[in-house]
Scaffold this motif. Structure first.
Motif, short mmCIF file in Angstrom:
data_model
loop_
_atom_site.label_atom_id
_atom_site.label_comp_id
_atom_site.label_asym_id
_atom_site.label_seq_id
_atom_site.Cartn_x
_atom_site.Cartn_y
_atom_site.Cartn_z
N SER A 173 0.84 -1.19 0.00
CA SER A 173 0.00 0.00 0.00
C SER A 173 0.89 1.25 0.00
O SER A 173 2.07 1.19 0.36
N GLU A 174 0.32 2.35 -0.38
CA GLU A 174 1.08 3.60 -0.39
C GLU A 174 1.52 3.98 1.03
O GLU A 174 2.63 4.48 1.25
N GLU A 175 0.65 3.70 2.01
CA GLU A 175 0.98 3.98 3.40
C GLU A 175 2.18 3.15 3.86
O GLU A 175 3.11 3.66 4.50
N ASP A 176 2.18 1.86 3.52
CA ASP A 176 3.29 1.00 3.91
C ASP A 176 4.57 1.36 3.16
O ASP A 176 5.68 1.22 3.69
N TYR A 177 4.42 1.84 1.93
CA TYR A 177 5.60 2.25 1.16
C TYR A 177 6.35 3.37 1.87
O TYR A 177 7.59 3.40 1.88
N GLU A 178 5.60 4.26 2.47
CA GLU A 178 6.24 5.36 3.22
C GLU A 178 7.01 4.83 4.42
O GLU A 178 7.98 5.44 4.86
N ARG A 179 6.59 3.70 4.95
CA ARG A 179 7.25 3.11 6.13
C ARG A 179 8.49 2.30 5.76
O ARG A 179 9.27 1.93 6.64
N LEU A 180 8.68 2.03 4.49
CA LEU A 180 9.82 1.23 4.05
C LEU A 180 11.08 2.10 3.96
O LEU A 180 11.68 2.27 2.90
N VAL A 181 11.50 2.63 5.07
CA VAL A 181 12.69 3.48 5.11
C VAL A 181 13.94 2.61 5.20
O VAL A 181 13.88 1.46 5.68
N PRO A 182 15.09 3.09 4.74
CA PRO A 182 16.32 2.30 4.81
C PRO A 182 16.59 1.78 6.22
O PRO A 182 16.44 2.51 7.20
N GLY A 183 16.94 0.51 6.29
CA GLY A 183 17.22 -0.14 7.57
C GLY A 183 16.07 -0.97 8.09
O GLY A 183 16.27 -1.82 8.97
N THR A 184 14.85 -0.75 7.57
CA THR A 184 13.67 -1.46 8.05
C THR A 184 13.73 -2.94 7.71
O THR A 184 14.01 -3.33 6.57
N LYS A 185 13.41 -3.79 8.69
CA LYS A 185 13.42 -5.24 8.49
C LYS A 185 12.04 -5.72 8.04
O LYS A 185 11.03 -5.33 8.62
#
Length: 283
Positions: free
Chosen positions: A121-133
């Motif tokens: 989702s677009e919302e989850d895409y924003e949460r995919l920041v570098p370092g995220t597992k």
């Protein structure tokens, strides 16, 4: 024969109390208990205890296997193409999002993964920041030499973060071992800018818009660099680094003969074709 008679009796008892089911809970309960008790009797008479025990064990094994199904990088690379794979990895960069699908560069301490058109989702895409597992389930695929994970879904995993240091692979250029680092965050040092093609007037130019020069500003940038007498084509992927980024502008300013250091992701297309994210002219 015993099982058939017992089941018939169970159905008869259920029908006998069905008329009372709407008028009070006890009748419904009685029917349920009658069927349950009779069914249990039938199972005990027809199924050996060992078989029941075996069924329980199988179920527990499946559950355990599912929980432990996350692959190591080595297991992922050894898996057959088009087979389902499950990995845990860390976001390093995001290339694009479109119609609830994301393309992401990711890596762990052992290797890297290119996640292509992963459901997101677009919302989850924003949460995919570098370092995220994240834990990703999808299918291992190959496109022109590039190993990627397709048709995937993912979930966030709480815990540690990981940002990969750039691995210097300059001396691996032209060797068979380079592909072992496919999709990793890498660096190239001391490379010489070569002509990428010619402009409309026949003059040599340091870069092209699209691989054949058919594009315009905002499209992918292609440029050639050499090392130890061999020339390689590198790319600034416009979805990853658009025309407003420093690396895009740096390539537009290149001059043939300059020496440059670069960082990027070791993408593969009919051979090594790195997606460059930063470039510095050293002389």
């Amino acid at each position: 024969m015993k099982k058939t008679i017992v089941l018939t009796l169970a159905l008869s008892m259920a029908l006998a109390v069905a008329g009372c089911a709407k008028t009070g809970e006890p009748a419904a309960t009685a029917a349920s208990e009658a069927v349950s008790t009779t069914a249990e009797t039938a199972q005990e008479e027809s199924t050996p205890a060992a078989a029941v025990e075996e069924t329980t064990t199988v179920a527990e094994t499946v559950t355990t296997d599912t929980a432990a199904g996350v692959m190591t990088y080595e297991e992922y690379m050894a898996a057959d193409l088009d087979s389902q794979v499950v990995i845990e990895t860390y976001v390093q960069a995001k290339q694009s999002w479109w119609e609830d699908k994301a393309t992401v560069y990711s890596q762990d301490k052992d290797g890297a993964y290119f996640l292509y058109n992963m459901a997101c989702s677009e919302e989850d895409y924003e949460r995919l920041v570098p370092g995220t597992k994240i834990r990703v389930t999808g299918y291992k695929s190959e496109w022109s030499g590039e190993i990627e994970l397709m048709d995937a879904t993912f979930e966030f995993v709480e815990g540690d973060e990981f940002i990969a240091d750039a691995l210097d692979v300059t001396d691996m250029l032209g060797t068979d071992g380079l592909i072992d680092h496919q999709n990793q965050f890498v660096t190239f040092k001391g490379m010489t800018v070569e002509a990428a093609g010619q402009d409309a007037d026949g003059n040599d130019v340091a870069y092209l818009y699209n691989w054949d020069g058919s594009g315009t500003e905002g499209d992918d940038l292609y440029f050639n660099v050499s090392y130890n007498g061999e020339t390689y084509t590198f790319t600034v992927e416009s979805y990853l680094c658009d025309k407003t980024t420093d690396v895009y502008k740096a390539v537009q300013s290149l001059e043939i003969g300059q020496t440059v250091d670069m960082e990027g992701f070791l993408y593969w297309y009919e051979g090594v074709n790195p997606h460059i994210t930063s470039l510095t002219v050293v002389k």
